[in-house]
Scaffold this active site. Sequence first.
Site, PDB file in Angstrom:
ATOM      1  N   GLU A 353       0.844  -1.196   0.000  1.00  0.00           N
ATOM      2  CA  GLU A 353       0.000   0.000   0.000  1.00  0.00           C
ATOM      3  C   GLU A 353       0.878   1.244   0.000  1.00  0.00           C
ATOM      4  OE1 GLU A 353      -2.590   2.890   0.000  1.00  0.00           O
ATOM      5  OE2 GLU A 353      -3.270   0.816  -0.211  1.00  0.00           O
ATOM      6  N   ASP A 408      -5.516  -4.601  -6.809  1.00  0.00           N
ATOM      7  CA  ASP A 408      -6.674  -3.846  -6.318  1.00  0.00           C
ATOM      8  C   ASP A 408      -6.294  -2.365  -6.281  1.00  0.00           C
ATOM      9  OD1 ASP A 408      -9.071  -3.108  -5.195  1.00  0.00           O
ATOM     10  OD2 ASP A 408      -8.562  -3.790  -3.173  1.00  0.00           O
TER      11      ASP A 408
END
Length: 554
Positions: A353, A408
């Site tokens: 992330e 994602d």
Amino acid sequence: MIDPSVTLPLPPKRVARPPRRAPRLPERPGAVRYPVLAVVFVCAACGLVYELELVAIASYLIGDSVTQASVVLSVMVFAMGAGSLLAKRLRCRAAVGFGLVEAGLALIGGCSAMVLYAAFAWFGSSQYLLVAFSLAIGVLIGAEIPLLMSLIQRAESARGVPHRREAHDPAGTVADLFAADYVGALVGGLAFPFLLLPWLGQLSGALVTGAVNAVAGGGLVLWLFRHDLTSRSRVLLVGTNLSVLAVLATATVLVDDFEQAARRAVYGENIRVAVHTDFQEVVVAGERGAPPDLFLDGRLRVGGRDEYRYHESLVHPAMNGPHARVLILGGGDGLAAREVLRYPGVRAVTVVELDPGVVRLAETAPDLAALNAHAFRDPRVTVAYGDAFSWLRGSRPVQERYDVVISDLPDPGITSSAKLYSEEFYGLAAGALAAEGRLVVHAGSAAARPRTYWTVAATLRAAGFAARPYGATGRTTGLTAGPDRAARSWATADWAFLLATPGPRPPALALPADAPSLRSLTSASLPSAETRVRRTRTPSTTDLPPSTLVHPRY
């Protein structure tokens, strides 16, 4: 013969007029030039801050940072040329003209971010205002150098020092002015991302910059060139600058209340958490007792009521096969990890992330942590912070191989994420896959943007993958403006995916035998999910070229 008795009339005497009094300027060498150059430096720094602030807030509010930067820069450069021509009309009154130009620039540039944000929050669009601000700021910036050139040359000449080369060296004066201008632009360009944005934010940063601009410009004229001003001009400049500073100060005091009101207009009244991380604005909103919605920089990333439809479709078809080690690129909300962890055979999950603030919020915000089933507390989960492209390229241990890679990431229609849908990126992902590994990619909406979706498919094919298309639908709330924003209020959401494996044969589209009980996805529904997406392919989207780093095509 001249008669001496005749008196000839004498020519009329010329009455000598007293010389016009030149402005009383300092006699010390450099006492005019150096203060002017210092103000050029400050004003140039402020001008570049306005420019960067327009690009930043336009990218945030409208999306597509490349387009917004191109619009702002091209319009501003054109307007600067127009401003230089218009400044010729003010050369005879250069002092008062420069003072009014800087006051106008301080007011317009300082308030531009608030006005653009207000237009977006309450009217849903700010494109036309962006062009208007770029024009106005560019015209005023373009008028600065010609007016200062007139002032500094007039000042050197009025001092009566013909032996000094600077008094008769316009080229040297121009060189000095532009040198100060460019160095100031450098300082402003560095101060914007490293000082103003982290410490003050976009709105307060623009207002403070405007105040500095007004003080520097007005102070120069009212101090150094005050003798060039009439009493009326002096009163006008003082009143104008005090009014501008009062407006900017009032806006600075009210900026927090304004931001809260604008945020409520954008996200609704039920805002649970709103934070500014080092990368973006993160907002958790939604009615109490209902699953939360997660917004990143004004874009809906998680619609709490039906996020399970998206995440079940993203994760579970990719888990059909070995799935002991799973890599999730993006997914800082923890929802993809939640679905992966439902398989007892999963031994390790790595989440990459970019923004630690998103993960921190997903861990600590009660509603969001409950939604992701406290996925980040699971000892099988490891979080790596960084850009997914850079992490795959250099930070991932060479020996690491994953059975499943889940992409994602934000929609490919957003310019900042284009490299994460490039042929080079998928080549790096292929290097992270185990022998029978599978890659699943969220590729936007096939129904709304079929060309973008099928470009992702072509890019995967160019990187050596064979892919199967499929999709999911649901209801979600969104926001206007931007490639990944739906119409406001409830609307049908369309998510499209690509399940891929390296080699010539695409993977089977099915659920694994050990799949947990799912709320929206079944083995029987997957063929229709594939058919629905394949129908969006038309002759115009059949032979699309791949997207690369040097030629992004989204």
